[in-house]
Motif scaffolding. Sequence first.
Motif, PDB file in Angstrom:
ATOM      1  N   PRO A  19     -52.496 -31.866 -23.003  1.00  0.00           N
ATOM      2  CA  PRO A  19     -52.589 -29.966 -23.734  1.00  0.00           C
ATOM      3  C   PRO A  19     -52.482 -31.256 -24.619  1.00  0.00           C
ATOM      4  CG  PRO A  19     -51.936 -29.607 -21.482  1.00  0.00           C
ATOM      5  CD  PRO A  19     -51.361 -31.463 -21.819  1.00  0.00           C
ATOM      6  N   VAL A  63     -58.520 -28.284 -25.607  1.00  0.00           N
ATOM      7  CA  VAL A  63     -58.706 -27.235 -25.139  1.00  0.00           C
ATOM      8  C   VAL A  63     -59.982 -26.670 -23.764  1.00  0.00           C
ATOM      9  CG1 VAL A  63     -60.106 -25.077 -25.706  1.00  0.00           C
ATOM     10  CG2 VAL A  63     -57.623 -25.354 -26.821  1.00  0.00           C
ATOM     11  N   ILE A  66     -58.594 -27.618 -20.729  1.00  0.00           N
ATOM     12  CA  ILE A  66     -57.736 -26.851 -20.231  1.00  0.00           C
ATOM     13  C   ILE A  66     -58.722 -26.020 -19.170  1.00  0.00           C
ATOM     14  CG2 ILE A  66     -56.167 -25.565 -19.892  1.00  0.00           C
ATOM     15  CD1 ILE A  66     -54.328 -26.549 -22.171  1.00  0.00           C
ATOM     16  N   HIS A  67     -59.661 -25.331 -20.238  1.00  0.00           N
ATOM     17  CA  HIS A  67     -60.548 -24.442 -19.217  1.00  0.00           C
ATOM     18  C   HIS A  67     -61.161 -25.393 -18.660  1.00  0.00           C
ATOM     19  CE1 HIS A  67     -60.638 -22.045 -23.760  1.00  0.00           C
ATOM     20  NE2 HIS A  67     -59.537 -21.787 -23.017  1.00  0.00           N
ATOM     21  N   THR A  87     -49.195 -29.291 -28.811  1.00  0.00           N
ATOM     22  CA  THR A  87     -49.414 -27.837 -27.825  1.00  0.00           C
ATOM     23  C   THR A  87     -49.563 -26.384 -28.212  1.00  0.00           C
ATOM     24  OG1 THR A  87     -47.292 -27.263 -26.907  1.00  0.00           O
ATOM     25  CG2 THR A  87     -49.019 -28.310 -25.684  1.00  0.00           C
ATOM     26  N   LEU A  94     -56.950 -20.953 -26.986  1.00  0.00           N
ATOM     27  CA  LEU A  94     -57.548 -20.700 -25.246  1.00  0.00           C
ATOM     28  C   LEU A  94     -57.963 -18.985 -24.558  1.00  0.00           C
ATOM     29  CD1 LEU A  94     -54.139 -22.232 -23.908  1.00  0.00           C
ATOM     30  CD2 LEU A  94     -56.221 -22.825 -24.259  1.00  0.00           C
ATOM     31  N   ASP A  95     -58.092 -19.102 -24.134  1.00  0.00           N
ATOM     32  CA  ASP A  95     -58.852 -17.737 -22.843  1.00  0.00           C
ATOM     33  C   ASP A  95     -58.097 -17.367 -22.184  1.00  0.00           C
ATOM     34  OD1 ASP A  95     -60.866 -16.297 -21.727  1.00  0.00           O
ATOM     35  OD2 ASP A  95     -62.630 -17.811 -22.260  1.00  0.00           O
ATOM     36  N   TYR A  96     -57.155 -16.492 -22.927  1.00  0.00           N
ATOM     37  CA  TYR A  96     -56.740 -16.161 -21.741  1.00  0.00           C
ATOM     38  C   TYR A  96     -57.320 -15.416 -20.973  1.00  0.00           C
ATOM     39  CZ  TYR A  96     -52.832 -18.065 -24.867  1.00  0.00           C
ATOM     40  OH  TYR A  96     -52.209 -18.954 -25.501  1.00  0.00           O
ATOM     41  N   LEU A 115     -47.091 -23.162 -24.246  1.00  0.00           N
ATOM     42  CA  LEU A 115     -48.376 -23.187 -23.818  1.00  0.00           C
ATOM     43  C   LEU A 115     -47.537 -22.291 -22.896  1.00  0.00           C
ATOM     44  CD1 LEU A 115     -50.570 -26.143 -23.423  1.00  0.00           C
ATOM     45  CD2 LEU A 115     -50.717 -24.075 -24.761  1.00  0.00           C
ATOM     46  N   ILE A 119     -48.578 -18.587 -22.430  1.00  0.00           N
ATOM     47  CA  ILE A 119     -49.623 -18.040 -21.654  1.00  0.00           C
ATOM     48  C   ILE A 119     -49.265 -16.852 -20.210  1.00  0.00           C
ATOM     49  CG2 ILE A 119     -50.907 -19.055 -18.702  1.00  0.00           C
ATOM     50  CD1 ILE A 119     -51.085 -21.650 -20.364  1.00  0.00           C
TER      51      ILE A 119
END
Length: 312
Positions: A19, A63, A66-67, A87, A94-96, A115, A119
């Motif tokens: 990341p 991103v 990670i997704h 980061t 990011l899609d939390y 992150l 997060i």
Amino acid sequence: MVIRARKLKRGDTVGVVAPASPPKQESLGKALSFLEGLGLKVKLGSSLHKTYGYLAGTDEERVEDIHTMFRDPEIKAVFCACGGFGTGRIASKLDYELIAGNPKIFWGYSDITFLHTAIHQNTGLVTFHGPMLSSDVGLKEVHEKTKETFRQLFESKPVEFSPTLSPVEVIVEGKAGGPVTGGNLTLLVSTLGTEYEVDTRGKILFIEDLDEEPYKVDRMLNQLKMAGKFRDAEGIIIGDFKNCEPDKRKESLTLDQLFDEYIRKAGKPALKGFYIGHSSPSLAVPVGSYGKIDTSSKSFIVESGIKEKDEA
């Protein structure tokens, strides 16, 4: 609400992403062998082999990596290959909801601190401030305790930090308890004034850093103080501050003087000297789990960051 990912078991597949900055490939290869030695199958993110200046690909590429890992039902944990830089650039992308809906182990430290903060505060997911694959596990010589700290992902039991490994000092006496937050001092300070600003209210705050001269540590501790982060915390843990020695400015305050000025005067139960951060061994901390400080025994104990597979 606190969310815990399910524990790992042999045969599980885990994802590896970058990341922040790109990892050293030779060191990464050794670290991947370590994961496989734990009985895990490994899936690599595309960002591991990309470069965009000092970043492992563009923000959008990192991103998406990670997704992809959180979206894939086969992946049970997401390990960050290394830290570096960048980061903070991707936190807002990011899609939390995706992450909260697919809770998985998320592991790394240093630049990954941003992150962890983002997060956990946006999803409630417990994440792990733990040694990096490339820069810690991928070294020629790896401390056995660094390897052992990965065991907490397979066993749902408290994580205990004791003074047996290193000389732990009492900064402020007392007992304290609360959810654990923190990480790299530089990255924590970089969250201030953003929507991802670290929240220390009622929490145990831990800090660590690397290669920062005392005058810079002074500036950052002062900023946390002025932002009320020490005041709001229940207790404070000082991890490793590796190579934080005077260089540019030979006439300098010591780190102990700075901790005395900012931590001792904050008056919250505080311990110093655990191997948390850029140290060897490097021990992992579940960010978001409930922790307890007891200075009489110089102990720091954190509830497990995972749950049993058959839990709801």
